[in-house]
Design a protein around this motif. Structure first.
Motif, PDB file in Angstrom:
ATOM      1  N   PRO A 147     -14.332 -55.028 -21.862  1.00 51.40           N
ATOM      2  CA  PRO A 147     -15.403 -55.868 -22.412  1.00 51.40           C
ATOM      3  C   PRO A 147     -14.948 -57.331 -22.425  1.00 51.40           C
ATOM      4  N   ASP A 148     -15.892 -58.233 -22.413  1.00 48.88           N
ATOM      5  CA  ASP A 148     -15.602 -59.666 -22.271  1.00 48.88           C
ATOM      6  C   ASP A 148     -14.500 -60.170 -23.198  1.00 48.88           C
ATOM      7  N   VAL A 149     -14.586 -59.868 -24.486  1.00 51.99           N
ATOM      8  CA  VAL A 149     -13.614 -60.421 -25.431  1.00 51.99           C
ATOM      9  C   VAL A 149     -12.212 -59.877 -25.149  1.00 51.99           C
ATOM     10  N   ILE A 176      -9.863 -68.257 -27.222  1.00 61.76           N
ATOM     11  CA  ILE A 176     -10.978 -67.447 -26.741  1.00 61.76           C
ATOM     12  C   ILE A 176     -12.300 -67.934 -27.332  1.00 61.76           C
ATOM     13  N   GLY A 177     -12.249 -69.109 -27.960  1.00 62.75           N
ATOM     14  CA  GLY A 177     -13.479 -69.749 -28.417  1.00 62.75           C
ATOM     15  C   GLY A 177     -13.974 -69.321 -29.780  1.00 62.75           C
ATOM     16  N   ARG A 185      -6.517 -59.492 -34.086  1.00 65.05           N
ATOM     17  CA  ARG A 185      -5.272 -58.712 -34.208  1.00 65.05           C
ATOM     18  C   ARG A 185      -5.571 -57.231 -33.959  1.00 65.05           C
ATOM     19  N   GLY A 186      -6.696 -56.743 -34.478  1.00 61.97           N
ATOM     20  CA  GLY A 186      -7.093 -55.352 -34.228  1.00 61.97           C
ATOM     21  C   GLY A 186      -7.316 -55.088 -32.746  1.00 61.97           C
ATOM     22  N   LYS A 187      -7.943 -56.033 -32.067  1.00 66.19           N
ATOM     23  CA  LYS A 187      -8.169 -55.899 -30.618  1.00 66.19           C
ATOM     24  C   LYS A 187      -6.839 -55.931 -29.866  1.00 66.19           C
TER      25      LYS A 187
END
Length: 193
Positions: free
Chosen positions: A119-121, A145-146, A158-160
């Motif tokens: 996914p994008d993020v 990442i904006g 942090r979770g990602k």
């Protein structure tokens, strides 16, 4: 009786004999009516603006809530997710990749799997880490990442990052310090896969 100066006499004698005070009253009444009309329009616009602001606020909150719920759902490992095959996505197939409940949004990394499947993020995070000269912390990645550097955004990122580590895209040799997995994507450059 009021005597008008000579330069007004022709206009008064030729005209319909309207007095100056009457003309001023007429013009004042017209101006007052126009002001009242504009005030009514302004009041209507203020009501419409407030409604539009309310709609915008509800949509922003809904979007953020949905994103949080989907992130939490994708973090939970279900038996269904573990059994799903992950195929590389190329070009026109990218639009048909399902995203949502019951679908693994961040597949485990494997040889030949492109960063484009993320996914994008997540893709943005991997690219930022790939471009970095050394390990990065979540608080360093968030602005790149904006996102605003708020506690909530840092913790969400942090979770990602942890999810990307679990799935083999990144490594965390030192707690809180993230790098590309040694065998992972982008070892030849951030966009090479």
């Amino acid at each position: 009786m009021v005597t008008l100066p000579y330069f007004y006499r022709d206009e008064v004698e030729v005209g319909a004999m309207v007095s100056l005070p009457e003309e001023l009253e007429t013009r004042e009444a017209a101006a007052r009516q126009r002001v009242e009309e504009l005030q009514a329009e302004a009041a209507e616009l203020a009501v419409r603006l407030e409604r539009a602001r309310g709609d915008l606020s509800r949509l922003e909150i809904t979007r953020e809530t949905v994103a949080e719920v989907l992130a939490e759902l994708s973090a939970a490992k279900t038996p269904v997710e573990r059994d799903l095959p992950v195929e590389p996505v190329t070009g026109s197939e990218e639009a048909s990749v399902p995203h949502g409940v019951g679908v693994m949004m961040v597949p485990p990394w494997r040889e030949g799997l492109a960063v484009a499947v993320l996914p994008d993020v997540y893709r943005d995070i991997v690219e930022v880490v790939a471009d970095a000269a050394g390990p990065l912390q979540a608080k360093q990645i968030v602005p790149r990442i904006g996102l605003p550097p708020t506690t909530g955004k840092i913790e969400g990122t942090r979770g990602k990052l942890k999810r990307l580590v679990e799935r083999g895209w990144l490594e965390e040799d030192t707690p809180g310090q993230f790098t590309l997995a040694r065998r992972g994507p982008g070892r030849d450059g951030p966009n090479s896969q």
